[in-house]
Write an enzyme that holds these catalytic residues in place. Structure first.
Site, mmCIF file in Angstrom:
data_model
loop_
_atom_site.group_PDB
_atom_site.id
_atom_site.type_symbol
_atom_site.label_atom_id
_atom_site.label_comp_id
_atom_site.label_asym_id
_atom_site.label_seq_id
_atom_site.Cartn_x
_atom_site.Cartn_y
_atom_site.Cartn_z
ATOM 1 N N THR A 158 0.763 -1.253 -0.057
ATOM 2 C CA THR A 158 0.050 -0.282 0.104
ATOM 3 C C THR A 158 1.039 1.280 0.234
ATOM 4 O O THR A 158 2.027 0.976 0.411
ATOM 5 C CB THR A 158 -1.104 0.140 1.361
ATOM 6 O OG1 THR A 158 -0.077 0.055 2.208
ATOM 7 C CG2 THR A 158 -1.933 -1.171 1.326
ATOM 8 N N GLU A 193 -5.552 -3.045 -1.900
ATOM 9 C CA GLU A 193 -6.098 -4.262 -1.472
ATOM 10 C C GLU A 193 -7.401 -5.017 -1.883
ATOM 11 O O GLU A 193 -7.895 -6.035 -1.539
ATOM 12 C CB GLU A 193 -6.627 -3.811 0.122
ATOM 13 C CG GLU A 193 -5.718 -3.663 1.323
ATOM 14 C CD GLU A 193 -5.419 -2.203 1.347
ATOM 15 O OE1 GLU A 193 -5.545 -1.666 0.132
ATOM 16 O OE2 GLU A 193 -4.910 -1.682 2.310
ATOM 17 N N TRP A 250 -21.410 14.720 9.159
ATOM 18 C CA TRP A 250 -19.951 14.621 8.335
ATOM 19 C C TRP A 250 -20.082 15.488 7.169
ATOM 20 O O TRP A 250 -21.203 15.631 6.602
ATOM 21 C CB TRP A 250 -19.974 13.012 7.733
ATOM 22 C CG TRP A 250 -19.588 12.399 8.914
ATOM 23 C CD1 TRP A 250 -19.290 12.573 10.298
ATOM 24 C CD2 TRP A 250 -19.515 10.672 8.938
ATOM 25 N NE1 TRP A 250 -18.945 11.294 10.885
ATOM 26 C CE2 TRP A 250 -19.082 10.389 10.133
ATOM 27 C CE3 TRP A 250 -19.676 9.819 8.143
ATOM 28 C CZ2 TRP A 250 -19.232 8.895 10.423
ATOM 29 C CZ3 TRP A 250 -19.406 8.581 8.128
ATOM 30 C CH2 TRP A 250 -19.071 8.151 9.453
ATOM 31 N N LYS A 269 -15.727 16.277 10.703
ATOM 32 C CA LYS A 269 -16.837 15.917 11.625
ATOM 33 C C LYS A 269 -17.234 17.315 12.125
ATOM 34 O O LYS A 269 -16.578 17.697 13.249
ATOM 35 C CB LYS A 269 -16.343 15.057 12.548
ATOM 36 C CG LYS A 269 -16.147 13.722 11.745
ATOM 37 C CD LYS A 269 -15.950 12.637 12.849
ATOM 38 C CE LYS A 269 -15.480 11.320 12.140
ATOM 39 N NZ LYS A 269 -14.232 10.940 11.844
HETATM 40 P P1 ADP Z 1 -3.670 4.516 -0.515
HETATM 41 O O1 ADP Z 1 -4.785 3.790 0.150
HETATM 42 O O2 ADP Z 1 -2.403 4.195 0.150
HETATM 43 O O3 ADP Z 1 -4.007 5.962 -1.118
HETATM 44 P P2 ADP Z 1 -4.640 3.174 -2.813
HETATM 45 O O4 ADP Z 1 -3.997 3.438 -4.150
HETATM 46 O O5 ADP Z 1 -4.977 1.746 -2.510
HETATM 47 O O6 ADP Z 1 -3.635 3.651 -1.717
HETATM 48 O O7 ADP Z 1 -5.907 4.075 -2.916
HETATM 49 C C1 ADP Z 1 -6.990 3.348 -2.412
HETATM 50 C C2 ADP Z 1 -7.846 4.462 -2.064
HETATM 51 O O8 ADP Z 1 -7.859 5.681 -3.169
HETATM 52 C C3 ADP Z 1 -9.254 4.283 -1.956
HETATM 53 O O9 ADP Z 1 -9.525 3.672 -0.618
HETATM 54 C C4 ADP Z 1 -10.109 5.537 -2.164
HETATM 55 O O10 ADP Z 1 -9.943 6.338 -0.799
HETATM 56 C C5 ADP Z 1 -9.097 6.214 -3.240
HETATM 57 N N1 ADP Z 1 -9.847 6.036 -4.326
HETATM 58 C C6 ADP Z 1 -9.637 5.256 -5.389
HETATM 59 N N2 ADP Z 1 -10.469 5.582 -6.432
HETATM 60 C C7 ADP Z 1 -11.293 6.428 -6.059
HETATM 61 C C8 ADP Z 1 -12.495 7.316 -6.703
HETATM 62 N N3 ADP Z 1 -12.666 6.778 -7.976
HETATM 63 N N4 ADP Z 1 -12.800 8.222 -6.223
HETATM 64 C C9 ADP Z 1 -12.400 8.588 -4.713
HETATM 65 N N5 ADP Z 1 -11.473 8.014 -4.121
HETATM 66 C C10 ADP Z 1 -10.922 6.767 -4.796
#
Ligand code: ADP
Length: 539
Positions: free
Chosen positions: A188, A331, A444, A439
């Site tokens: 990650t 994940e 929210w 918050k």
């Molecule tokens: P990290 O969690 O370390 O940023 P990731 O690349 O796994 O790495 O990112 C996943 C996160 O990116 C998601 O949990 C979400 O918060 C955000 N994300 C992914 N796609 C979208 C999207 N289309 N719109 C908004 N947020 C997104």
């Protein structure tokens, strides 16, 4: 008692995706703007030949099933070779993000206990530091030819990829193994803490490829160009799905800027491309400068962060390129939801269509979704109730590499850390990361929806919203923006936002900055912004 089915028990493995492409679409092109400079052309047929040679070379270097092999590489044909050869012999391809700081790179390779490191020559400095700092590394291999290989002594006994595989033969005796064997490893990005390893199984990757193909992220009549890097969640699975479809692949190598992306898409006839919004901003600027889109481009898949209304309108209304919004995470391999318009929205008024496109999309078959409140109770799918988004399915993580405790809920779901809604049509909308949501009183406020609305203001080039302490409401939104031209005032911004968002969401403070801190995967680093503005107190 259930009755056993009587179908063959063939394992779902990654290598057969390429073997299929080589056998049935052997002359389909794999084109790369190479790290060395020129455009490189190969085919699936030739790729499979190189993969056999590479498998021999890996075996000669002592790589055994289960061993981890690191790559520090961009999107290229050689990286594609590595994906398939490493997984094909039962070892694990650990893709590493070269943009990470040196100490984090060393941490990742040490944690994974990588035995070999393959690196693109543009990352020679990072690779040299790793040779010195990672005790498990035995050999490093430069992903290039003899003419371009580094000649300094920093790498010990350096191997050169093209020379190394040219010495090997074909006919590798591929092993067959359980489909739950690990094929690749990706950590990650650490925007939420220490990076954690996600080990993708062959089975998960193959099933995920079907899901990618079935949901329009890629199709058999496309020429595909994943701009999302191969070191970031396997480039969203496109390097596996493209051979499954027999579809040609185009790799940008070091080209991430608008002009070079445009040129490659134009000359290679790219029809469908995948990437994060920050990259597309550059492409849109280029499309506007030239007054047209890359000629064959039909579809842009936007994920990794929310697409803004201005981006949807630029691609679709100005240039006739369809936007598919998608959501996922490391994940989740990553595809979880994708936004393809349902028939009923195709005839809706344009504003309604665009509004629907801003939602992340509908869960794909295989990825079950639910939203729950703070106590884990299911919440209604009414499009307004905001809850914690949880997911489960055959390509969703069960446990992190080398970690004992389960990240799952007691009833077997993975909590994504995202907050959002699900509407009666099945569309999920992310309203925030759980840690970014503001918050205010008991309610929210979505930082990402505020950001996207602010981006529509003509004097805002980039925007980020964080919560800052407030005497009465506990937390209120602070808007941080990079201005376009004359910096706007809070009153001007709020007058604009008031027509789009609830009044009580409007930011209480505005800071204009020269640039926003961007992390290695192209996302805004809110941790840095919180640190920078920690002195602000409101109310
Ligand atoms: P990290 O969690 O370390 O940023 P990731 O690349 O796994 O790495 O990112 C996943 C996160 O990116 C998601 O949990 C979400 O918060 C955000 N994300 C992914 N796609 C979208 C999207 N289309 N719109 C908004 N947020 C997104």
């Amino acid at each position: 008692m259930v009755l056993a089915g009587q179908m063959m028990d063939r394992p779902l493995l990654v290598l057969p995706l390429l073997q299929y492409a080589a056998a049935h679409h052997g002359d389909s092109a794999v084109v790369t703007r190479s790290v060395e400079g020129p455009v490189h052309r190969t085919t699936y047929g030739e790729t499979y030949e190189r993969v056999q040679r590479l498998a021999h070379a890996l075996t000669r270097l002592g790589i055994k099933p289960g061993d981890r092999v690191a790559t520090l590489a961009l999107n290229t044909w050689r990286h594609l070779d590595l994906y398939f050869a490493i997984a094909g012999i039962g070892a694990v391809c650990h893709t590493v993000n070269p943009r990470l700081p040196a100490d984090q790179l060393a941490y990742l390779l040490s944690h994974a206990e990588d035995r070999l490191l393959f690196f693109d020559i543009c990352f020679a400095d990072q690779a040299a530091a790793l040779v010195a700092g990672v005790p498990t590394l035995e050999r490093v291999i430069a992903l290039t030819d003899a003419a371009h290989a580094p000649t300094d002594g920093r790498f010990g006994n350096l191997l050169v990829y093209d020379t190394m595989i040219a010495r090997e033969g074909l006919d590798f005796p591929w092993p067959e193994f359980d489909e739950n064997t690990a094929a690749s490893l990706c950590y990650t990005s650490g925007t939420t803490g220490l990076p954690k390893g996600v080990l993708y199984s062959h089975r998960a990757l193959v099933l995920h490829s079907f899901a990618v193909a079935a949901n329009g992220l890629a199709s058999a009549d496309d020429i595909l160009m994943p701009v999302v890097p191969m070191f970031h969640v396997n480039a969203w699975g496109i390097p596996y799905t493209a051979p499954l479809l027999g579809a040609p692949l185009v790799f940008g190598g070091p080209a991430f800027d608008g002009p070079r992306l445009f040129d490659l898409m134009e000359t290679e006839g790219v029809t469908c491309t995948q990437g994060v919004p920050t990259l597309w901003q550059g492409l849109i600027v280029e499309m506007r400068a030239r007054g047209h889109k890359p000629k064959d481009l039909r579809r842009v898949v936007v994920g990794g962060a929310a697409v803004s209304e201005s981006m949807v309108r630029a691609f679709e209304d100005e240039f006739g390129v369809e936007v598919f919004h998608a959501w996922g995470m490391t994940e989740t391999t990553p595809l979880g939801v994708i936004n393809r318009p349902k028939a009923k929205f195709k005839t809706a008024p344009r504003d309604r269509q665009v509004r629907q496109k801003l939602k992340q999309g509908i869960g794909v078959f295989g990825a079950d979704l639910r939203i729950v409140d703070g106590e884990g109770r299911a919440m209604p799918h009414d499009g307004t109730a905001q809850g914690h988004i949880q997911i489960r399915g055959p390509w969703i993580i069960k446990s992190y590499f080398k970690e004992d405790h389960s990240p799952l809920t007691a009833d077997g779901w993975f909590d994504t850390g995202d907050i959002g809604t699900l509407d009666p049509d099945g569309y999920m909308e992310i309203t925030d990361r759980a840690k970014d949501v503001i918050k205010s009183g008991g309610e929210w406020i979505s930082s990402s929806m505020l950001e996207n609305a602010a981006l529509g203001h003509p004097q805002v080039a980039q925007a980020a919203v964080i919560g800052v302490p407030h005497a009465r409401w506990l937390e209120r939104p602070l808007l941080i923006c990079v201005p376009r031209g004359e910096p706007p005032t809070l009153e001007e911004i709020n007058a604009y936002l008031a027509t789009r968002l609830p009044k009580w969401w409007l930011p209480d403070a505005l800071e204009c900055v020269e640039s926003l801190p961007i992390g290695p995967t192209g996302k805004i680093l809110k941790t840095k912004l919180r640190e920078r503005f920690k002195a602000i107190r409101l109310g």
